[in-house]
Motif scaffolding. Structure first.
Motif, PDB file in Angstrom:
ATOM      1  N   PHE A 154       0.769  -1.135  -0.233  1.00  0.00           N
ATOM      2  CA  PHE A 154       0.063  -0.142   0.022  1.00  0.00           C
ATOM      3  C   PHE A 154       0.861   1.408  -0.194  1.00  0.00           C
ATOM      4  O   PHE A 154       0.244   2.459   0.295  1.00  0.00           O
ATOM      5  N   GLY A 155       2.192   1.349  -0.292  1.00  0.00           N
ATOM      6  CA  GLY A 155       3.106   2.316  -0.403  1.00  0.00           C
ATOM      7  C   GLY A 155       3.133   3.111   0.622  1.00  0.00           C
ATOM      8  O   GLY A 155       3.302   4.367   0.929  1.00  0.00           O
ATOM      9  N   LEU A 156       3.274   2.403   1.971  1.00  0.00           N
ATOM     10  CA  LEU A 156       3.276   3.357   3.467  1.00  0.00           C
ATOM     11  C   LEU A 156       4.465   3.183   3.813  1.00  0.00           C
ATOM     12  O   LEU A 156       4.436   3.371   5.216  1.00  0.00           O
ATOM     13  N   LEU A 157       5.591   2.702   3.353  1.00  0.00           N
ATOM     14  CA  LEU A 157       6.911   2.650   3.932  1.00  0.00           C
ATOM     15  C   LEU A 157       7.449   3.874   4.720  1.00  0.00           C
ATOM     16  O   LEU A 157       8.205   3.673   5.717  1.00  0.00           O
ATOM     17  N   GLU A 158       7.361   4.920   4.033  1.00  0.00           N
ATOM     18  CA  GLU A 158       7.621   6.196   4.623  1.00  0.00           C
ATOM     19  C   GLU A 158       6.511   7.036   5.344  1.00  0.00           C
ATOM     20  O   GLU A 158       6.707   8.295   5.697  1.00  0.00           O
ATOM     21  N   ALA A 159       5.381   6.182   5.686  1.00  0.00           N
ATOM     22  CA  ALA A 159       4.251   7.032   6.252  1.00  0.00           C
ATOM     23  C   ALA A 159       4.565   7.336   7.567  1.00  0.00           C
ATOM     24  O   ALA A 159       5.315   6.654   8.534  1.00  0.00           O
ATOM     25  N   ARG A 160       3.897   8.416   8.089  1.00  0.00           N
ATOM     26  CA  ARG A 160       4.028   8.862   9.516  1.00  0.00           C
ATOM     27  C   ARG A 160       3.715   7.860  10.462  1.00  0.00           C
ATOM     28  O   ARG A 160       2.360   7.255  10.338  1.00  0.00           O
ATOM     29  N   ASP A 161       4.260   7.350  11.950  1.00  0.00           N
ATOM     30  CA  ASP A 161       3.623   6.559  12.655  1.00  0.00           C
ATOM     31  C   ASP A 161       2.447   7.103  13.301  1.00  0.00           C
ATOM     32  O   ASP A 161       2.408   8.284  13.439  1.00  0.00           O
ATOM     33  N   VAL A 162       1.670   6.375  13.883  1.00  0.00           N
ATOM     34  CA  VAL A 162       0.466   6.679  14.601  1.00  0.00           C
ATOM     35  C   VAL A 162       0.637   5.734  15.945  1.00  0.00           C
ATOM     36  O   VAL A 162       0.921   4.692  15.760  1.00  0.00           O
ATOM     37  N   PRO A 399     -13.149   3.058  20.092  1.00  0.00           N
ATOM     38  CA  PRO A 399     -11.835   3.449  19.740  1.00  0.00           C
ATOM     39  C   PRO A 399     -11.459   4.285  21.074  1.00  0.00           C
ATOM     40  O   PRO A 399     -12.227   4.814  21.938  1.00  0.00           O
ATOM     41  N   LEU A 400      -9.916   4.180  20.955  1.00  0.00           N
ATOM     42  CA  LEU A 400      -9.445   4.788  22.366  1.00  0.00           C
ATOM     43  C   LEU A 400      -8.317   5.889  22.127  1.00  0.00           C
ATOM     44  O   LEU A 400      -7.774   5.701  21.009  1.00  0.00           O
ATOM     45  N   SER A 401      -8.166   6.689  23.078  1.00  0.00           N
ATOM     46  CA  SER A 401      -7.062   7.612  22.932  1.00  0.00           C
ATOM     47  C   SER A 401      -5.812   7.017  23.024  1.00  0.00           C
ATOM     48  O   SER A 401      -5.911   5.854  23.290  1.00  0.00           O
ATOM     49  N   ALA A 402      -4.627   7.695  22.437  1.00  0.00           N
ATOM     50  CA  ALA A 402      -3.302   6.974  22.506  1.00  0.00           C
ATOM     51  C   ALA A 402      -3.037   6.474  23.854  1.00  0.00           C
ATOM     52  O   ALA A 402      -2.516   5.641  24.027  1.00  0.00           O
ATOM     53  N   ALA A 403      -3.375   7.247  24.926  1.00  0.00           N
ATOM     54  CA  ALA A 403      -2.940   6.924  26.341  1.00  0.00           C
ATOM     55  C   ALA A 403      -3.615   5.667  26.573  1.00  0.00           C
ATOM     56  O   ALA A 403      -3.211   4.666  27.314  1.00  0.00           O
ATOM     57  N   LYS A 404      -4.734   5.631  26.641  1.00  0.00           N
ATOM     58  CA  LYS A 404      -5.880   4.497  26.815  1.00  0.00           C
ATOM     59  C   LYS A 404      -5.595   3.207  25.988  1.00  0.00           C
ATOM     60  O   LYS A 404      -5.481   1.972  26.394  1.00  0.00           O
ATOM     61  N   HIS A 405      -5.284   3.573  24.705  1.00  0.00           N
ATOM     62  CA  HIS A 405      -5.002   2.424  23.786  1.00  0.00           C
ATOM     63  C   HIS A 405      -3.559   1.729  24.389  1.00  0.00           C
ATOM     64  O   HIS A 405      -3.594   0.502  24.160  1.00  0.00           O
ATOM     65  N   LYS A 406      -2.704   2.485  24.910  1.00  0.00           N
ATOM     66  CA  LYS A 406      -1.513   2.056  25.389  1.00  0.00           C
ATOM     67  C   LYS A 406      -1.796   1.170  26.701  1.00  0.00           C
ATOM     68  O   LYS A 406      -1.190  -0.203  26.753  1.00  0.00           O
ATOM     69  N   ASP A 407      -2.829   1.607  27.494  1.00  0.00           N
ATOM     70  CA  ASP A 407      -3.023   0.644  28.707  1.00  0.00           C
ATOM     71  C   ASP A 407      -3.892  -0.701  28.164  1.00  0.00           C
ATOM     72  O   ASP A 407      -3.579  -1.737  28.794  1.00  0.00           O
ATOM     73  N   PHE A 408      -4.637  -0.382  26.866  1.00  0.00           N
ATOM     74  CA  PHE A 408      -5.288  -1.714  26.411  1.00  0.00           C
ATOM     75  C   PHE A 408      -4.305  -2.664  25.816  1.00  0.00           C
ATOM     76  O   PHE A 408      -4.559  -3.809  26.264  1.00  0.00           O
ATOM     77  N   ILE A 409      -3.329  -2.409  25.222  1.00  0.00           N
ATOM     78  CA  ILE A 409      -2.386  -3.286  24.797  1.00  0.00           C
ATOM     79  C   ILE A 409      -1.621  -3.978  25.801  1.00  0.00           C
ATOM     80  O   ILE A 409      -1.357  -5.322  25.794  1.00  0.00           O
ATOM     81  N   GLN A 410      -1.300  -3.110  27.046  1.00  0.00           N
ATOM     82  CA  GLN A 410      -0.885  -3.945  28.387  1.00  0.00           C
ATOM     83  C   GLN A 410      -1.789  -4.936  28.961  1.00  0.00           C
ATOM     84  O   GLN A 410      -1.528  -6.108  29.470  1.00  0.00           O
TER      85      GLN A 410
END
Length: 419
Positions: A154-162, A399-410
């Motif tokens: 999908f041509g996203l090798l240089e895409a910005r991280d999220v 969907p979760l905010s970045a901080a809550k998503h980090k907790d979700f992964i943990q």
């Protein structure tokens, strides 16, 4: 347990045709007025997969291996994991058991029946990289190589991280009022399919996002395409995020060989503003990592958060009953699977499931949703409360905010796996 891998060469050609099927002669073969009668199943023939499975089952039965009732693609002897378990996926086999010598003997027997390749210890299966740490008694699953292919496609090798798969502001996406072009639809469906394959294998952290995006596959808007792009960029950012199972501490607290099997169930009440339907989510854990998860919009409109959570508990209970049957057939005797504990964060729903006397509050609920109550009464399911901030299925419903998503992964027990 040892995990060895084998691959069947031209698997479908082992199946014997049970009906008369004729094909045109190949180009250059001879007179085009003649046809060929197929004696064997051929790739592209609609009945070939069934014929191959019939052949496989017959040959395994001769060796003493029978398909499990809970999953007919898994074969085992009555002693389950004390012997050898064979997992099949079309022409790919995993042979799992404690005795490597017996596995090698089974390999030889299979090699005499089918034309096969012995791939040795399993390092990669269906796009999943598998690594083991014998010293720490752990096994790791990650799809970094598969994700790399998706990113490149999908041509996203240089895409910005999220840092999260979905922007919280895009929670309530609506159908596209215009009409997408054919190439746009094809591109979108390819992207959703690519993320979905990662999601169902090792990435429960993108289950909600993938489910929402899939709803618009028939006619995606630029907003939907942008959200899909972000989802793939998130996979790029977390390409080495995977699941770890095992550890030396399992069962030490109780003194038994328990795998800490339990589940979580959650719901986002009326989260879909377009149809006012709720979203259910569940995740089950074993040996320190998630083994089964689901995020899906509920089919019916519920009248309260308690009712939405009650529906979600029913879906989780159905999955738990199947898992119980599978574990039993594999010979797992741990007390943590009978009953299975499912944790929820809504006390009203938990009470409703455990107390059949609350008739006035639930007499309008479809009878099939009372499956959870039946299983609690039978003793196959036990329910427990967990605070919302400890609900591991929360990220499967919204969907979760970045901080809550980090907790979700943990909470999912996922970790970055380095090589």
């Amino acid at each position: 347990l040892e995990i060895e891998q084998m691959d069947v060469n031209i698997a479908f050609l082992h199946g014997e045709n049970d009906k008369e099927v004729y094909v045109e002669t190949p180009t250059g073969f001879g007179a085009r007025t003649k046809v060929c009668k197929l004696l064997r199943a051929l790739y592209g023939l609609k009945q070939s997969p069934r014929l191959w499975q019939q052949k496989l089952r017959a040959e395994f039965q001769k060796l003493g291996y029978l398909p499990l009732n809970s999953d007919t693609s898994i074969y085992a002897t009555p002693d389950g994991l004390l012997g050898i378990v064979i997992i099949t996926y079309v022409d790919d086999f995993l042979l799992i058991g404690p005795d490597i010598q017996k596995i090698q003997e089974l390999k030889q027997k299979l090699g005499q029946i089918f034309s096969m390749k012995d791939l040795g210890p399993c390092n990669s299966f269906l796009g999943i990289r598998i690594t083991r740490n014998r010293k720490n008694c752990t096994i790791h699953l990650v799809q970094d190589q598969y994700i790399d292919k998706v990113i490149q496609a999908f041509g996203l090798l240089e895409a910005r991280d999220v840092s999260a798969p979905m922007d919280v502001s895009l929670k309530n996406m609506v159908p596209y009022e215009s009409e997408a072009s054919g190439p746009e639809i094809k591109e979108y469906q390819s992207g959703v399919g690519s993320t979905m394959y990662a999601m169902v294998q090792t990435r429960p952290d993108i289950a909600f996002t993938t489910g929402v995006l899939a709803r618009f596959s028939h006619n995606p808007s630029p907003t939907h395409a942008k959200a899909l792009n972000r989802s793939i960029r998130y996979l790029k950012t977390t390409r080495n995020l995977g699941i770890t199972y095992g550890g030396q501490s399992l069962g030490q607290k109780s003194g038994q060989a328990l795998l800490d099997y339990h589940g979580f169930s959650d719901s986002d009440y009326a989260g879909d503003l377009a149809g006012r339907k709720s979203t259910s989510g569940y995740v089950f854990f074993m040996a320190g990592g998630p083994i089964s998860w689901k995020s899906s919009r509920q089919h019916a409109v519920t009248l309260s958060s308690t009712e939405a959570e009650y529906y979600a508990l029913t879906e989780a209970a159905k999955e738990a009953i199947w898992q119980q049957a599978l574990l039993k057939e594999l010979g797992y005797q741990g007390k943590d699977q009978n009953p299975v504990q499912i944790l929820g964060d809504n006390t009203g729903a938990l009470t409703l499931a455990e107390n059949p006397e609350l008739h006035q509050r639930c007499k309008h609920i479809d009878i099939k949703r009372h499956f959870i109550r039946q299983e609690v009464e039978r003793g196959s399911i036990s329910l427990g409360y967990t605070p919302t901030d400890q609900m591991a299925a929360d990220g499967l419903t919204k969907p979760l905010s970045a901080a809550k998503h980090k907790d979700f992964i943990q909470q999912l027990g996922m970790e970055r796996i380095e090589f």
